[in-house]
Design an enzyme around this catalytic site. Structure first.
Site, short mmCIF file in Angstrom:
data_model
loop_
_atom_site.label_atom_id
_atom_site.label_comp_id
_atom_site.label_asym_id
_atom_site.label_seq_id
_atom_site.Cartn_x
_atom_site.Cartn_y
_atom_site.Cartn_z
N ASN A 9 0.88 -1.18 0.00
CA ASN A 9 0.00 0.00 0.00
C ASN A 9 0.91 1.22 0.00
O ASN A 9 1.48 1.56 1.03
CB ASN A 9 -0.90 -0.02 1.24
CG ASN A 9 -1.72 1.26 1.36
OD1 ASN A 9 -1.78 2.05 0.41
ND2 ASN A 9 -2.33 1.47 2.51
N LYS A 11 0.12 4.27 -0.30
CA LYS A 11 -0.49 5.50 0.23
C LYS A 11 -0.23 6.65 -0.74
O LYS A 11 -0.25 6.42 -1.95
CB LYS A 11 0.04 5.76 1.65
CG LYS A 11 -0.10 4.50 2.53
CD LYS A 11 0.11 4.73 3.97
CE LYS A 11 -0.09 3.40 4.71
NZ LYS A 11 0.02 3.53 6.16
N HIS A 95 -9.47 1.42 4.76
CA HIS A 95 -8.19 1.60 5.47
C HIS A 95 -8.40 2.59 6.62
O HIS A 95 -9.18 3.53 6.51
CB HIS A 95 -7.13 2.12 4.50
CG HIS A 95 -5.76 2.09 5.09
ND1 HIS A 95 -5.31 3.07 5.95
CD2 HIS A 95 -4.76 1.18 4.99
CE1 HIS A 95 -4.08 2.75 6.34
NE2 HIS A 95 -3.73 1.61 5.78
N GLU A 97 -6.74 4.99 7.66
CA GLU A 97 -6.51 6.40 7.31
C GLU A 97 -7.72 7.00 6.62
O GLU A 97 -8.02 8.18 6.78
CB GLU A 97 -5.24 6.53 6.45
CG GLU A 97 -3.99 6.34 7.29
CD GLU A 97 -2.81 5.72 6.57
OE1 GLU A 97 -2.80 5.71 5.33
OE2 GLU A 97 -1.90 5.21 7.26
N GLU A 167 -5.29 -4.40 10.73
CA GLU A 167 -4.27 -3.37 10.90
C GLU A 167 -4.54 -2.60 12.19
O GLU A 167 -5.35 -1.66 12.20
CB GLU A 167 -4.29 -2.40 9.72
CG GLU A 167 -3.91 -3.02 8.39
CD GLU A 167 -3.28 -2.01 7.45
OE1 GLU A 167 -2.19 -2.30 6.94
OE2 GLU A 167 -3.84 -0.93 7.25
N GLY A 173 2.73 2.86 10.76
CA GLY A 173 3.68 3.95 10.59
C GLY A 173 4.39 4.35 11.88
O GLY A 173 5.04 5.39 11.94
N SER A 213 3.56 -1.64 10.36
CA SER A 213 5.01 -1.70 10.55
C SER A 213 5.61 -3.07 10.20
O SER A 213 6.51 -3.55 10.89
CB SER A 213 5.40 -1.28 11.98
OG SER A 213 5.03 0.07 12.21
#
Ligand code: 13P
Length: 249
Positions: A9, A11, A95, A97, A167, A173, A213
């Site tokens: 991904n 992003k 996701h 985010e 996730e 991150g 991560s």
């Protein structure tokens, strides 16, 4: 045995030119790798060059989002039909985010999942708890709710291609990874929820990926867990060498 799915991904990183450069380096390194399925999800503007670069290879291309309507007055959105028209095969849905910054809800995830499946895309539905939820002992409740609502009204037959990605938001991150055991426990909760929605046979075959991560040096420990059927990789997927090391964990 579930074949593992290793997904990049990207992003909001890389231009079309940088995408081409990535594939020039990445594809030869993984050309003979058939143990796992490999998918790369670049930003929308990079999808045409990514599809072209990966054509005839063992790497599939996915989008990072998809709208639930077929078409219409939805400024800034991309439909499932537009993606399949350029031979995109996968789509990340929900996701964290998107949930956190773009008001994605369990309901929009459900609608997007349904549309993606109707169009023959392979959806990768993301679920996961935030740190406060984990600390309050709510992880299982959150995962159950997210799965139940995402799967609502969808038949096992229709959902056949779907994968789920666990996730934990606190691991994205941050360099903090869930331990293989923590991930495996969460995956068991997700698999049970899939069993409730779609039956045991479906749940046994469902691929549940871990994301948060994932790096070259922790990939093999995570992938060794029987419950972990692949990885959804952010930062470490931007570099072709790093991502190759993860693919070849
Ligand atoms: P990182 O691998 O950068 O933690 O990102 C994980 C992720 O969000 C993948 O979708």
């Amino acid at each position: 045995m579930r074949k593992k799915l290793i997904v990049a991904n990207w992003k909001m990183y890389k231009t079309p030119e940088q995408t081409t450069a990535f594939f020039d380096e990445f594809l030869p390194m993984v050309a003979s790798h058939d143990r796992d399925e490999i998918v790369v999800c670049p930003p929308f503007v990079d999808l045409p060059v990514a599809v072209e670069a990966a054509e005839g290879s063992n790497v599939a291309i996915g989008a990072q989002n998809v709208h639930w309507e077929k078409e219409g007055a939805f400024t800034g959105e991309i439909s499932a039909g537009m993606l399949t028209a350029i031979a995109v095969t996968h789509a990340i849905i929900g996701h964290s985010e998107r949930r956190q910054y773009f008001n994605e809800t369990d309901d929009t995830v459900n609608r997007k999942l349904e549309t993606a499946l109707e169009h023959g895309l392979t959806p990768i539905v993301c679920v996961g708890e935030v740190l406060e939820e984990r600390e309050a002992g709510l992880t299982e409740d959150v995962l159950r709710r997210q799965c139940m609502r995402a799967f609502n009204g969808i038949s096992a037959k229709k959902a056949a291609k779907m994968a789920v990605a666990y996730e934990p938001v606190w691991a994205i991150g941050t360099g903090k990874t869930a331990t293989p055991q923590m991930a495996a426990d969460a995956h068991t909760v997700i698999r049970l929820e899939a069993e409730k929605a779609f039956g045991k046979e479906f749940a046994d075959g469902l691929r549940i990926l871990y994301g948060g991560s994932v790096k070259p040096d922790n990939a093999s420990a995570l992938m060794a867990e029987e419950e972990i059927d692949g990885a959804l990789v952010g930062g470490a997927s931007l570099d072709p060498k790093n991502f190759t090391r993860i693919v070849k964990y």
